[in-house]
Structures are given as C-alpha cells and as structure tokens.
Scaffold this motif. Structure first.
Motif, PDB file in Angstrom:
ATOM      1  N   THR A 173      34.917  41.779 -33.158  1.00 31.08           N
ATOM      2  CA  THR A 173      35.905  41.111 -34.022  1.00 31.08           C
ATOM      3  C   THR A 173      36.571  42.094 -34.970  1.00 31.08           C
ATOM      4  O   THR A 173      37.694  41.858 -35.422  1.00 31.08           O
ATOM      5  N   ALA A 174      35.889  43.202 -35.291  1.00 34.13           N
ATOM      6  CA  ALA A 174      36.467  44.187 -36.207  1.00 34.13           C
ATOM      7  C   ALA A 174      37.259  45.256 -35.464  1.00 34.13           C
ATOM      8  O   ALA A 174      37.757  46.193 -36.077  1.00 34.13           O
ATOM      9  N   MET A 232      37.079  29.886 -27.562  1.00 33.67           N
ATOM     10  CA  MET A 232      37.126  31.155 -26.856  1.00 33.67           C
ATOM     11  C   MET A 232      36.222  32.198 -27.526  1.00 33.67           C
ATOM     12  O   MET A 232      36.002  32.158 -28.749  1.00 33.67           O
ATOM     13  N   PRO A 233      35.699  33.142 -26.756  1.00 37.11           N
ATOM     14  CA  PRO A 233      34.841  34.191 -27.336  1.00 37.11           C
ATOM     15  C   PRO A 233      35.639  35.075 -28.294  1.00 37.11           C
ATOM     16  O   PRO A 233      36.866  35.224 -28.148  1.00 37.11           O
ATOM     17  N   PRO A 234      34.976  35.668 -29.282  1.00 37.48           N
ATOM     18  CA  PRO A 234      35.681  36.371 -30.363  1.00 37.48           C
ATOM     19  C   PRO A 234      36.641  37.463 -29.897  1.00 37.48           C
ATOM     20  O   PRO A 234      37.774  37.538 -30.393  1.00 37.48           O
ATOM     21  N   SER A 235      36.214  38.346 -28.994  1.00 39.52           N
ATOM     22  CA  SER A 235      37.088  39.474 -28.651  1.00 39.52           C
ATOM     23  C   SER A 235      38.338  39.018 -27.915  1.00 39.52           C
ATOM     24  O   SER A 235      39.430  39.572 -28.126  1.00 39.52           O
ATOM     25  N   TYR A 236      38.227  38.012 -27.059  1.00 40.76           N
ATOM     26  CA  TYR A 236      39.409  37.491 -26.372  1.00 40.76           C
ATOM     27  C   TYR A 236      40.311  36.756 -27.366  1.00 40.76           C
ATOM     28  O   TYR A 236      41.549  36.868 -27.335  1.00 40.76           O
ATOM     29  N   ARG A 237      39.694  36.052 -28.294  1.00 36.51           N
ATOM     30  CA  ARG A 237      40.462  35.308 -29.301  1.00 36.51           C
ATOM     31  C   ARG A 237      41.269  36.283 -30.177  1.00 36.51           C
ATOM     32  O   ARG A 237      42.458  36.063 -30.460  1.00 36.51           O
ATOM     33  N   LEU A 286      36.451  42.874 -24.685  1.00 36.93           N
ATOM     34  CA  LEU A 286      36.837  44.184 -25.200  1.00 36.93           C
ATOM     35  C   LEU A 286      36.395  45.292 -24.254  1.00 36.93           C
ATOM     36  O   LEU A 286      37.174  46.208 -23.944  1.00 36.93           O
ATOM     37  N   GLU A 287      35.142  45.219 -23.796  1.00 35.09           N
ATOM     38  CA  GLU A 287      34.658  46.243 -22.870  1.00 35.09           C
ATOM     39  C   GLU A 287      35.463  46.236 -21.575  1.00 35.09           C
ATOM     40  O   GLU A 287      35.750  47.289 -20.995  1.00 35.09           O
TER      41      GLU A 287
END
Length: 650
Positions: free
Chosen positions: A5-6, A64-69, A174-175
C-alpha cells in the motif's frame, strides 16, 4: 512481507511508460491507441475514482486487494503488461473467470483421486479467479480471492498455453507488475538493435549494479553479488547471466547453468566450456544437438574446442590446467587427489586461490577444474561457498574459515550405512612403507600390474566386466582401488567383493608383505543373510604373523594376536552386527595408525587394478565352471582339475 500500500505506483508506471515509448522505432506501424500512448508517454489510463472502485467491488461482491486497489487509483487499467498481455483490466473490465478458458476441466481430468489440497486449489483457480487479462497472446492473468495473505493481498496466477508449464504464482499484484516490467526489459534486451538503442535510467542503474556485483564477488561477497546479478538478469542485462552462472555452478546448481554470452567468447571458453560439457555428459546426453544449442553464435574455433573437450570428458581424459602459481597448485592437488588425499588436495587449491589469475574481467572464479575427473569430485556445496568467499583476482578481503574435512581419519565409517545401504561387505589390504603405485606388484599377477586411469568404482567395475574374456566360478580376482592410508601406508580397497568362502579363502597378506608389513581385513558382519563373517590377517616379510576368522558363530585363529585385536573382545556378549564391526575397525586403525579416505572411495575417482585370486586353486574332485568369451560366441565348460582353473571351452 511487502508493504504494497505504501508503494510508489506513479514512479514505476511513468518510468515504464517512458521506456516503452523510447523503445519504439520511428518507422514502426502502430494502432491509434498505441500511437496516442507513445506520444503521451503513458501506457495507462486516467485514475479510477473511489466511486468507480466502490462500484466495481459492489459488482464483484468483494473488496479488491490493496495493491490492485492502489494501482487503480493511479491508472484504471494498463496496456502492454510485459510482452504477452496487451490490455490489463481496470474497474470496468475485471470479471470472474468462471472457467471461461475451460482450464478447470483440463486440470480436474488430470487430477488423481489422492491429489492434495495444493493441486485442488490450483485447479479451482479457473472457476473462482478474477480475470484481469482483456487482450493477450493466449495468456491468462487471475487474482485468487482464496489465496490471501495477512495483509489482504490476493495471489496472482498467470498461465500461457505456449509455455507448457504450470501456472506461475505471484504473491500479489505489485509483484506481478514488477515482473511484467522485468519481462518488458528482458524482451527489449534480446531484440535491441542499433535503432533505437535500448538505454535508459533503469538499464544504466542495472549495468552499474552488475559491475559492482562483479567486484564484490571477486572480493568474496558472493551472496549479495548473486542477488544483484539475479536482479539484473531478470531485466535481460548483458553479462549478468554469465557472471551469475559462475556463482551458481560452484554452489552445485548445475541444471540451468549455461554461462550464456560468456561461454562462446574465445577469451573465456577454455575455462567455462569444460563445466558446460561435463554437465552435458552427466545428464547422459548422447544427442549433442543440445550442446550445439547452447553454443549458438560460437565461432569455429570455440565449437571445435567444445567438441574436443566433450570427447575428453566422455573418455575421462580431460585435464584442467591454469596459469601461474595457482596452476602449479592444481598439479599438486591432482597428485594428492588421485591417491585419495582429497582433503589435502582441497586445501592446496584454497591456499593458492588468492594467487589465481582470471582470464578477463568477467571471470569470477576457476571453473574448469570441476570437469577434471580427479579434481571435480572435490567440490561440495560447502566447499563451493568457501571458494566463492575467498578474495581472489586481485581483490582484497578477509579469508573465510576453512570448511571441515570430508574424511573422518579412521576406518569406522565403513560400519556406517552408505547411500542405498548397498555396502554390506568390503575388504582391503594395507601395505606399510610402499607407495600406492607399488601395491599392484604385490597383489597382482606378474604381467597384470598396471594401474587403470582413475574412475569411480562403478565405472571401473563396468569397464572391467566389459573387457573380461574369462569368468570362473572358482576364481576371485578382485578389482581394487588404491591410494594412501595414512603416514607410511598404502591401501587397496574392494567395496563389492565376491561371497566369502572360508574353505577356499587364501589371504594375500603374506604375498603383499615381502620386505615390509601387510594387513588384510574382509568384513561381512552386515550381510543380512545369516552368514556374518570377519577376517583379519597380518604378515611381515612374506610370512603370516597372526590371523583370525569369525564365521558362522565360530572363531579360528593362529599366531600371537595382540590384546587390542583379540577376537574374544568383540565376539561374545554383543550381537554381531554394525557395532561389533565398528569396534573391530577402530581397533585395527588404532593398532596400525591407518585410515581409509571415505570421500575418495565413495565419491571420488581412484586408480584401480585387478588382483590375483583370493581363493586357492581347485582340488581333485572339485567341480567348477569357466566361461571364456571368444569371437563368435561363448560357452561353458565343467572341469575337474588340481592347480590352475580348469579347462575352458569357447
């Protein structure tokens, strides 16, 4: 754990977009969307508002999951995610896959009844996954709502029919995107030509990282260097794979080591080709087209060297050489190793390693020696780490702590189970005051005292069986490896002897002891067939001093046996087996100050020869068979004769 998220999505996505735009040739035909993206230097779309994201989540029924959001808040979708996904879904296009590909049926049909949870979850992804690929080259990208970590991140699975591989898993979105950025770079690096040159901040940073890693690896910092080279390799940077493969090879990670651009460079080929060829032979490849594939782009001289080396490695005649003081140490180490002194050989190499001279700036460590039939078995993963941790090639640094020796310095290891638990019987001869090359003259027939080239025991055994033309049911000519057994002693060892027959056995100790002392041990205390036995005989100056044989619960002995070797100390209260064998071997080692080199015998290559028979000649009335192989066939013959093995027929 990655703090997704960061993460600074704008920096990654804008860098990626600019690199993509700069990689396109001016004369390349593009569709309208791509041309717009090129001019805008932006592969994405306008950010998705919180309302759009909330509407998407309401439609799909899950947050939705954090990184996609967070990605959607920067760009509501993405073009050219790697080389094979041309459009990645935003808030409007993301949808449940619901087995649209039919892959769930395929995986479920191939699944065994006893399939585990992991296999069933892998099959289920095609029914429950959230599909992100909108346009692609038969490539599926799915977020898995049931593969969730403690941060609420969903794993990403990708699959492409043309890859012929299981789905690839990423811990989170993200990965996945980071890997697609790497894939873009890797593909551009492969197809990069003079116009336009693929150079940008990312490539320059990575090329600097490669050079720093090279110097760090030479200074002994191979772990950090390896990670940096792996990162650069993922982006397709030149040199990274060839440098990283040198580290991997010394760690024993041979399966995907090809040294890529370095192995076909005439400057480095003499050092890297032997290792590549040795692995090709170890995998039992007879189709050498696979080797040619990894030599793509090599000139005629390098190709000729590769196949000349291949012939030498297959025949066991390859010999590694090196320049300068390290090369002199290589010769000393080989001389030690070929007589079983593998720990001494390794220390000889390591002591000289700081003086090693690389063939060029991209040469990280000596490697050709791993293909040498005598030196190659010295390598273990622990020793590979020691070598890599040793400063060399002109770099300063602190030397690592030496790895422990591989030989226990005793005989007791013979009582331990070997891999596969195949060594249930063994025999050896110890001769004092003679060199190993002199042992055959004491144990073999006069015209058959030459030593074979160093081979593993099983290689030597197969060659011996292949070359034998006569087989007797009465003779027992042992194939034995030779080497040094400690200060002032040499050995001959047979790890797979014929069955022991006390009625016909003749100890070779007396014949071996002319002008010196000889010891014979033959143990079968772990045969598991109800006929355990152990024999010890000691001779001096051609005559037996003392001996005993334990067999079938009884002991026969002769001469004045020293108290530490008295059989009554070992056979009696204890159940006959490995512990008794260990005690006997410890007593023999203590009495004579000898040892046998475990690593050389079990894993190395030693010179071998064939002894005269360990059994007496047949007596009148004793029936035996001799099979002699001649051109055109073979046939058995029964003989009754005194003296030499009986009549044979072809």
């Amino acid at each position: 754990m990655t703090d997704t998220t960061a993460f600074d999505w704008p920096s990654l996505l804008r860098r990626w977009s600019g690199e993509w735009a700069d990689s396109l040739p001016d004369d390349e035909t593009r569709d309208e969307d791509d041309e717009t993206a090129r001019q805008a230097r932006w592969l994405g779309f306008p950010p998705a508002s919180e309302e759009r994201i909330a509407a998407m989540e309401a439609r799909l029924g899950l947050r939705m999951p954090p990184s996609y959001r967070e990605f959607l808040r920067v760009s509501d979708g993405w073009r050219h995610a790697g080389g094979f996904v041309w459009l990645l879904a935003g808030t409007e296009d993301a949808r449940w896959h619901n087995n649209a590909s039919g892959l769930a049926d395929m995986y479920e049909e191939d699944m065994d009844e006893d399939a585990g949870p992991e296999e069933r979850r892998e099959a289920g992804i095609w029914r429950r996954g959230l599909q992100l690929d909108v346009e692609s080259d038969i490539t599926h990208v799915l977020l898995d709502p049931e593969d969730v970590d403690e941060d609420g991140e969903w794993a990403v699975y990708t699959w492409a029919s043309w890859r012929a591989a299981p789905p690839e898993r990423y811990a989170n979105f993200l990965e996945f995107m980071r890997d697609m950025h790497r894939e873009f770079h890797s593909l551009q690096a492969r197809r990069s030509g003079p116009d336009p040159v693929f150079a940008n901040d990312t490539t320059r940073e990575l090329d600097t990282l490669v050079e720093q890693a090279r110097l760090e690896a030479l200074g002994g910092g191979w772990e950090r260097a390896g990670k940096a080279l792996d990162e650069a390799r993922g982006y397709g940077r030149p040199r990274a794979a060839g440098l990283g493969d040198q580290i991997r090879r010394l760690l024993g990670q041979t399966h995907t080591v090809y040294f890529e651009d370095l192995v076909t460079d005439p400057q480095y080929a003499p050092e890297l080709l032997p290792s590549l060829v040795a692995e090709h032979v170890a995998r039992s490849h007879r189709d050498d087209s696979t080797l040619r594939f990894h030599l793509g782009g090599a000139d005629d001289d390098v190709t000729s060297l590769a196949f000349a080396t291949l012939e030498q490695v297959r025949n066991g005649t390859y010999r590694y050489t090196a320049a300068g003081p390290f090369g002199e140490a290589v010769e000393r180490a080989r001389e030690l190793a070929r007589w079983g002194e593998t720990d001494g050989a390794w220390r000889t190499l390591m002591d000289a390693l700081p003086l090693w001279e690389p063939l060029g700036p991209d040469h990280l460590a000596p490697l050709g020696w791993v293909a040498d039939p005598v030196l190659g078995p010295l390598l273990t993963p622990e020793r590979g780490r020691e070598l890599l941790s040793t400063p060399r090639g002109g770099q300063a640094g602190e030397a690592p702590r030496p790895t422990a020796g591989l030989d226990p310095g005793n005989l007791a290891w013979l009582a331990e189970p070997d891999p596969g638990n195949n060594r249930t019987s063994f025999r050896f001869v110890l001769v004092e005051g003679v060199e190993p090359q002199e042992v055959p003259g004491r144990l073999a027939d006069g015209g058959d005292t030459a030593l074979n080239e160093p081979f593993t025991f099983w290689e030597a055994y197969r060659r011996s069986r292949h070359n034998r033309r006569e087989h007797s049911s009465y003779g027992d000519r042992a194939l034995m490896a030779v080497g040094r057994a400690g200060t002032g002693w040499s050995f001959a060892f047979d790890g797979d002897p014929a069955p022991f027959d006390q009625r016909r056995f003749v100890s070779p100790a007396a014949a071996a002891s002319e002008g010196t002392r000889a010891v014979v041990v033959w143990s079968g205390l772990r045969t598991g067939r109800g006929n355990s036995f152990f024999h010890l005989s000691v001779a001096r100056d051609g005559g037996e001093q003392y001996a005993f044989t334990y067999s079938d619960g009884g002991i026969q002995q002769s001469g004045e046996i020293p108290d530490p070797l008295d059989p009554s100390r070992f056979f009696g209260a204890l159940e006959v087996g490995a512990e008794v064998e260990r005690s006997l071997l410890e007593a023999v080692a203590g009495e004579f100050g000898v040892h046998l080199p475990r690593h050389a015998i079990v894993n190395g290559r030693l010179h071998t020869f064939t002894t005269r028979s360990w059994t007496r000649p047949p007596r009148d009335g004793e029936t035996y068979t001799v099979i002699r192989v001649e051109t055109g066939g073979a046939g058995p013959a029964d003989g009754r004769q005194t003296g030499e093995d009986g009549p044979a027929s072809g």
